[in-house]
Design an enzyme around this catalytic site. Structure first.
Site, PDB file in Angstrom:
ATOM      1  N   LYS A  47       0.849  -1.203   0.000  1.00 54.53           N
ATOM      2  CA  LYS A  47       0.000   0.000   0.000  1.00 54.53           C
ATOM      3  C   LYS A  47       0.881   1.248   0.000  1.00 54.53           C
ATOM      4  O   LYS A  47       1.672   1.464   0.910  1.00 54.53           O
ATOM      5  CB  LYS A  47      -0.900  -0.010   1.230  1.00 54.53           C
ATOM      6  CG  LYS A  47      -1.707   1.279   1.441  1.00 54.53           C
ATOM      7  CD  LYS A  47      -2.413   1.273   2.793  1.00 54.53           C
ATOM      8  CE  LYS A  47      -2.988   2.633   3.138  1.00 54.53           C
ATOM      9  NZ  LYS A  47      -3.579   2.669   4.493  1.00 54.53           N
ATOM     10  N   ASP A  99      -2.387  10.608   3.845  1.00 57.80           N
ATOM     11  CA  ASP A  99      -3.819  10.314   3.950  1.00 57.80           C
ATOM     12  C   ASP A  99      -4.503  11.381   4.789  1.00 57.80           C
ATOM     13  O   ASP A  99      -4.413  11.398   6.013  1.00 57.80           O
ATOM     14  CB  ASP A  99      -4.023   8.932   4.573  1.00 57.80           C
ATOM     15  CG  ASP A  99      -5.494   8.562   4.669  1.00 57.80           C
ATOM     16  OD1 ASP A  99      -6.311   9.188   3.968  1.00 57.80           O
ATOM     17  OD2 ASP A  99      -5.810   7.632   5.427  1.00 57.80           O
ATOM     18  N   LYS A 120      -9.667  13.463   8.465  1.00 60.40           N
ATOM     19  CA  LYS A 120      -9.167  13.129   9.785  1.00 60.40           C
ATOM     20  C   LYS A 120      -9.026  14.393  10.627  1.00 60.40           C
ATOM     21  O   LYS A 120      -8.812  15.482  10.093  1.00 60.40           O
ATOM     22  CB  LYS A 120      -7.777  12.471   9.671  1.00 60.40           C
ATOM     23  CG  LYS A 120      -7.705  11.150   8.959  1.00 60.40           C
ATOM     24  CD  LYS A 120      -6.264  10.688   8.878  1.00 60.40           C
ATOM     25  CE  LYS A 120      -6.113   9.382   8.116  1.00 60.40           C
ATOM     26  NZ  LYS A 120      -6.613   8.234   8.883  1.00 60.40           N
ATOM     27  N   ASP A 127       1.756   6.387   5.820  1.00 63.96           N
ATOM     28  CA  ASP A 127       0.708   5.523   5.286  1.00 63.96           C
ATOM     29  C   ASP A 127       1.154   4.795   4.022  1.00 63.96           C
ATOM     30  O   ASP A 127       0.394   4.017   3.462  1.00 63.96           O
ATOM     31  CB  ASP A 127      -0.567   6.327   5.017  1.00 63.96           C
ATOM     32  CG  ASP A 127      -1.833   5.497   5.192  1.00 63.96           C
ATOM     33  OD1 ASP A 127      -1.755   4.444   5.857  1.00 63.96           O
ATOM     34  OD2 ASP A 127      -2.884   5.887   4.661  1.00 63.96           O
ATOM     35  N   ASP A 149     -11.976   7.474   4.245  1.00 66.52           N
ATOM     36  CA  ASP A 149     -10.749   7.240   5.000  1.00 66.52           C
ATOM     37  C   ASP A 149     -10.363   5.762   5.016  1.00 66.52           C
ATOM     38  O   ASP A 149      -9.344   5.401   5.597  1.00 66.52           O
ATOM     39  CB  ASP A 149     -10.905   7.767   6.431  1.00 66.52           C
ATOM     40  CG  ASP A 149      -9.576   7.913   7.150  1.00 66.52           C
ATOM     41  OD1 ASP A 149      -8.537   7.973   6.463  1.00 66.52           O
ATOM     42  OD2 ASP A 149      -9.572   7.970   8.396  1.00 66.52           O
ATOM     43  N   GLU A 181      -9.390   4.138   2.358  1.00 65.54           N
ATOM     44  CA  GLU A 181      -8.955   4.174   0.959  1.00 65.54           C
ATOM     45  C   GLU A 181      -7.906   3.123   0.633  1.00 65.54           C
ATOM     46  O   GLU A 181      -7.780   2.687  -0.510  1.00 65.54           O
ATOM     47  CB  GLU A 181      -8.411   5.568   0.623  1.00 65.54           C
ATOM     48  CG  GLU A 181      -6.960   5.835   0.994  1.00 65.54           C
ATOM     49  CD  GLU A 181      -6.669   5.745   2.483  1.00 65.54           C
ATOM     50  OE1 GLU A 181      -5.527   5.412   2.845  1.00 65.54           O
ATOM     51  OE2 GLU A 181      -7.575   6.007   3.301  1.00 65.54           O
ATOM     52  N   ARG A 232      -7.636  -0.031   1.331  1.00 65.44           N
ATOM     53  CA  ARG A 232      -8.166  -1.310   0.839  1.00 65.44           C
ATOM     54  C   ARG A 232      -8.684  -1.193  -0.588  1.00 65.44           C
ATOM     55  O   ARG A 232      -8.716  -2.180  -1.320  1.00 65.44           O
ATOM     56  CB  ARG A 232      -9.257  -1.807   1.790  1.00 65.44           C
ATOM     57  CG  ARG A 232     -10.509  -0.948   1.861  1.00 65.44           C
ATOM     58  CD  ARG A 232     -11.366  -1.250   3.074  1.00 65.44           C
ATOM     59  NE  ARG A 232     -10.705  -0.834   4.301  1.00 65.44           N
ATOM     60  CZ  ARG A 232     -11.209  -1.052   5.512  1.00 65.44           C
ATOM     61  NH1 ARG A 232     -12.374  -1.675   5.651  1.00 65.44           N
ATOM     62  NH2 ARG A 232     -10.561  -0.650   6.581  1.00 65.44           N
TER      63      ARG A 232
END
Length: 463
Positions: free
Chosen positions: A229, A234, A241, A252, A311, A313, A315
């Protein structure tokens, strides 16, 4: 990206000896000291507790020998990387480990990993002590691991204004060039057509998203695919967030860094496999064209996904990457992702969760984690929880909408996009050391990379 040129001095180089001691051999060690050294150790109150150091002088006052406490090496809480503490405890100079009960390969690796410093934006501190390679270890193998870890840590530690999708691509291209691997990068209109969820997540950023695809090794070898990933930052998207939740979001892309680090170790070791590395690299930003809660996306696989939360995202981009990975029918898929807070709540920052349906593979993963001192803990792919991802308007939702089993439902979501690959391991990792421990400086970490290298060495040994 900068690469920390960690090194070991050649075996046999003159250096100050370090004697590692546990309680069982303390009496034998003291008996071998000179009277002055024995008196000095007693005066300073040295005991062989874990991490304790005694700098023994020669009769002319120079540092002649180092005593280092190991503590109880049979205790469950014993840290096999305890030798890494020496980097911060010793003055500048050259040192060597004396042959003892210490695992010298682990000690050398711990020393090197503790020597890592991220100094791209700040002048380096004082010079560190250096280690002579123990004669009994494969020094090049230890150096390969330490340098791959350092390269991955550099990626995680670099702030997002210095590392975007293009910089992750550059790191992958540099790795491909170094090892003679092939690399293909999909972006722009082609990305939108071929990997629509990767495009949807990344399209609001001024830094275009892309899908990085690297291959190495003979075509007829067993196929292993690593998926990482690569969310370079993010914001949470339109489900933004809070400020506190964004402070570490440069990490991230820790899954991509771990995958790159593991790939570097594998290629450097010359394992007998066909390695594929897939990284969807995006920034989850906010703009007028950002994807929205309630949107329905059509994945590369054809499944439709209702967006319950922007949030979640990671996956989404992994789903398209896993569909690409499965199409080749590899022997094994391993994905790495800083995916859920639920895994951190369950296991804390030091212990990544992993998921697989293959019990034999799970056992091999756990063994590799112990051998590499890169521990993990298995969580269940509890199939009944899949219904928590049901949607009234699409094939599935990207979140469960409830407070329970977040790490499990995320793993179940990913399994929908590689349903025919039974040898699939999903790592849900933190990618960060909240505080300094031996071998693990505070900051970015490529958790599970060394584990995966050890696992693949066992499954597909080199010639």
């Amino acid at each position: 990206m900068q690469l920390h040129l960690l090194d070991l001095l050649p075996a046999g180089t003159a250096a100050i000896p370090i004697r590692a001691i546990d309680q069982a051999n303390w009496d034998n060690v003291t008996a071998a000291l000179t009277p002055v050294q024995r008196a000095y150790a007693g005066t300073t109150g040295f005991t062989p507790k874990a991490g304790r150091v005694c700098l023994l002088p020669s009769e002319d006052g120079r540092l002649e020998r180092v005593l280092f406490g190991l503590g109880d090496t049979k205790a469950a809480a014993h840290d096999s990387f305890v030798a890494g503490r020496l980097v911060a405890l010793l003055p500048e100079g050259r040192y060597r480990f004396e042959e003892s009960g210490l695992d010298l390969a682990d000690a050398a690796l711990a020393w090197l990993m503790s020597s890592y410093r991220f100094d791209r934006y700040k002048k380096a501190a004082a010079a560190l002590p250096v280690l002579v390679a123990p004669e009994s270890i494969d020094a090049e193998a230890v150096l390969r691991i330490a340098r791959a870890v350092a390269a991955g840590r550099d990626l995680v530690n670099t702030p997002s204004n210095g590392l975007g999708p293009a910089e992750i691509e550059a790191a992958a291209r540099a790795l491909a060039e170094r090892f003679g691997a092939a690399i293909n990068v999909t972006s722009g209109e082609e990305l939108e057509q071929e990997f629509p969820m990767v495009h949807a997540v990344g399209k609001a950023s001024t830094r275009p998203p892309r899908l990085i695809d690297l291959t190495w090794g003979p075509a007829d070898a067993p196929r292993v695919t690593l998926v990482g990933k690569g969310v370079v930052f993010d914001t949470g998207g339109l489900d933004i967030k809070p400020s506190s939740g964004m402070l570490l979001m440069k990490k991230d892309m820790g899954g991509a860094a771990a995958a790159l680090s593991a790939a570097e170790m594998v290629m450097g070791s010359g394992l007998k496999l066909r390695l594929r590395l897939i990284i969807p690299a995006v920034e989850n930003a906010i703009a007028g064209n950002a994807f929205r809660p309630g949107d329905i996306l059509t994945a590369r696989s054809g499944l439709t996904v209702e967006i319950g939360n922007t949030d979640a995202e990671g996956r989404l981009i992994l789903a398209d990457a896993l569909s690409l990975a499965e199409a080749e029918k590899p022997d094994l898929i391993i994905d790495f992702a800083t995916l859920t807070g639920a895994a951190r709540t369950a296991l804390g920052p030091d212990l990544p969760a992993f998921f697989t349906e293959d019990d034999a593979l799970a056992s091999a993963v756990e063994t590799a984690g112990r051998e590499a001192i890169d521990p993990v803990w298995r969580l269940p792919l509890h199939a009944p929880y899949a219904s928590l991802l049901d949607s009234k308007v699409a094939d599935l939702n990207n979140v469960s909408g409830g407070p329970f089993a977040g790490a499990i439902t995320a793993a179940l979501f990913l399994r929908r996009f590689a349903p025919n690959t039974k040898r699939h391991v999903h790592f849900d990792l933190y990618g960060w050391n909240p505080s300094t421990k031996p071998g693990r400086p505070e900051g970015g970490e490529v958790q599970t990379a060394r584990l995966v290298h050890q696992l693949l060495k066992t499954l597909y040994p080199a010639d």
